[in-house]
Design an enzyme around this catalytic site. Structure first.
Site, PDB file in Angstrom:
ATOM      1  N   THR A 159      -6.507  11.239  47.765  1.00 48.27           N
ATOM      2  CA  THR A 159      -7.467  11.106  46.610  1.00 48.27           C
ATOM      3  C   THR A 159      -6.764  12.169  45.749  1.00 48.27           C
ATOM      4  O   THR A 159      -6.806  13.122  45.827  1.00 48.27           O
ATOM      5  CB  THR A 159      -9.006  12.051  46.928  1.00 48.27           C
ATOM      6  OG1 THR A 159      -9.475  11.072  47.893  1.00 48.27           O
ATOM      7  CG2 THR A 159      -9.867  11.620  45.710  1.00 48.27           C
ATOM      8  N   ALA A 214     -10.897   4.285  40.838  1.00 46.84           N
ATOM      9  CA  ALA A 214     -11.825   3.621  41.574  1.00 46.84           C
ATOM     10  C   ALA A 214     -12.399   4.871  42.570  1.00 46.84           C
ATOM     11  O   ALA A 214     -13.549   4.787  42.873  1.00 46.84           O
ATOM     12  CB  ALA A 214     -11.428   2.409  42.331  1.00 46.84           C
ATOM     13  N   LYS A 215     -11.562   5.384  43.260  1.00 43.23           N
ATOM     14  CA  LYS A 215     -11.958   6.278  44.232  1.00 43.23           C
ATOM     15  C   LYS A 215     -12.834   7.665  43.739  1.00 43.23           C
ATOM     16  O   LYS A 215     -13.837   8.066  44.251  1.00 43.23           O
ATOM     17  CB  LYS A 215     -10.558   7.003  45.200  1.00 43.23           C
ATOM     18  CG  LYS A 215     -10.960   7.922  45.874  1.00 43.23           C
ATOM     19  CD  LYS A 215     -11.662   7.620  47.097  1.00 43.23           C
ATOM     20  CE  LYS A 215     -12.153   8.655  48.302  1.00 43.23           C
ATOM     21  NZ  LYS A 215     -11.195   9.045  49.138  1.00 43.23           N
ATOM     22  N   LEU A 216     -12.321   8.076  42.514  1.00 45.48           N
ATOM     23  CA  LEU A 216     -12.967   9.128  41.881  1.00 45.48           C
ATOM     24  C   LEU A 216     -14.225   8.717  41.534  1.00 45.48           C
ATOM     25  O   LEU A 216     -15.407   9.539  41.816  1.00 45.48           O
ATOM     26  CB  LEU A 216     -12.149   9.766  40.757  1.00 45.48           C
ATOM     27  CG  LEU A 216     -11.009  10.519  40.970  1.00 45.48           C
ATOM     28  CD1 LEU A 216     -10.153  10.910  39.818  1.00 45.48           C
ATOM     29  CD2 LEU A 216     -11.162  11.636  41.954  1.00 45.48           C
TER      30      LEU A 216
END
Length: 289
Positions: A97, A171-173
């Protein structure tokens, strides 16, 4: 089967490595501390002394690291970095991440060396990693993704291509930010129910029959009510991810709800909960605290 290297054997990297071994891939592993290495060696992996050594001869090199700083050092260190050991036909995948800016910079450094690069951060817990059911949020070009798809499908049940390099990180955050907001909101609601001496389990069961109940709430609420805080996603990592997310938002004023949730996780770290599961923030709001 492919010759794959995994860099970083924390909670997720070690489980991904086990899945790759079970699928029959030749696996080389590296980890900063040796404690996580032996079980994989016993299962058939080869251990390397540095990221550069681990990457030498690998067709695919996957990193699962804590943050931007660790990613930079593991990939680009002049003496031990993995990029120095890779051949131009290899593919680099970073599943950590990270911030979008660092992902794009790393992509440029890979391109300079002729290395294909994909960012593929994951959504899912340790249980999903054990079962090979992670969801990948992929940023990069379609041809590189096509080359990596068989490996990603070994590790995950979903591979979502969300755009160019940096978009996977976004997108991950965003995903983790929404999860963190749900954690803090549910923690405050459960503490309120307990303070008012409601039958918390009955109220939550009733809430679960309404449209506001998200699928993850069942897991989150059960750990809070049962006070089971063994780390699946530790407070300190959620706090880190909120910091990255607010950096992308530009200011706290642009994302006041995210900033408020971030403050909860900062407070939890300050009170010694950093290594506990993210749901331990409920302890901040309980009447007996």
């Amino acid at each position: 089967m492919s010759h794959i290297t995994v860099l970083g054997l924390g909670a997720m990297g070690s489980r991904m490595s086990a899945q790759l071994l079970a699928a029959g891939h030749a696996l080389t592993v590296w980890n900063r501390s040796p404690h996580a290495v032996q079980a994989l060696i016993d299962a058939g992996a080869r251990h390397a002394a540095s990221p550069a050594e681990a990457a030498s001869g690998a067709e695919v090199v996957i990193a699962m690291l804590r943050d931007d700083e660790a990613s930079r050092q593991v990939w680009l260190d002049a003496n031990t970095g993995a990029l120095a050991g890779m051949v131009p036909t290899a593919i680099a995948i970073d599943s950590s991440t990270l911030t979008p800016g660092w992902v794009r910079e790393l992509g440029r450094r890979m391109q300079e060396r002729g290395i294909s690069f994909l960012e593929a951060p994951v959504s899912g817990s340790r249980a999903q990693a054990d079962a090979g059911q992670l969801t990948y949020l992929v940023g990069g070009d379609a041809p590189t993704l096509a080359r990596c798809l068989p490996i990603l499908q070994t590790l995950g049940s979903g591979v979502e291509h969300v755009g160019a390099l940096g978009h996977g990180a976004l997108a991950k955050l965003a995903t983790n930010a929404m999860l963190g907001i749900q954690v803090t909101g549910l923690a405050e609601a459960i503490a309120m129910l307990e303070r008012q001496q409601a039958n918390t389990s009955e109220v939550l069961n009733a809430m679960a029959k309404t449209s506001v109940w998200a699928p993850v709430f069942t897991y989150l609420s059960s750990t809070m009510v049962q006070r089971q805080f063994e780390p699946q996603f530790p407070v300190e990592l959620m706090e880190k991810d909120f910091g990255y997310t607010l950096r992308e938002a530009g200011s706290n004023a642009n994302a006041p709800t995210l900033a408020a949730a971030h403050a909860v996780f900062q407070r939890a770290r300050a009170q010694g909960l950093g290594l506990e599961n993210m749901t331990s923030v409920v302890q901040l709001f309980r009447a007996e605290k």
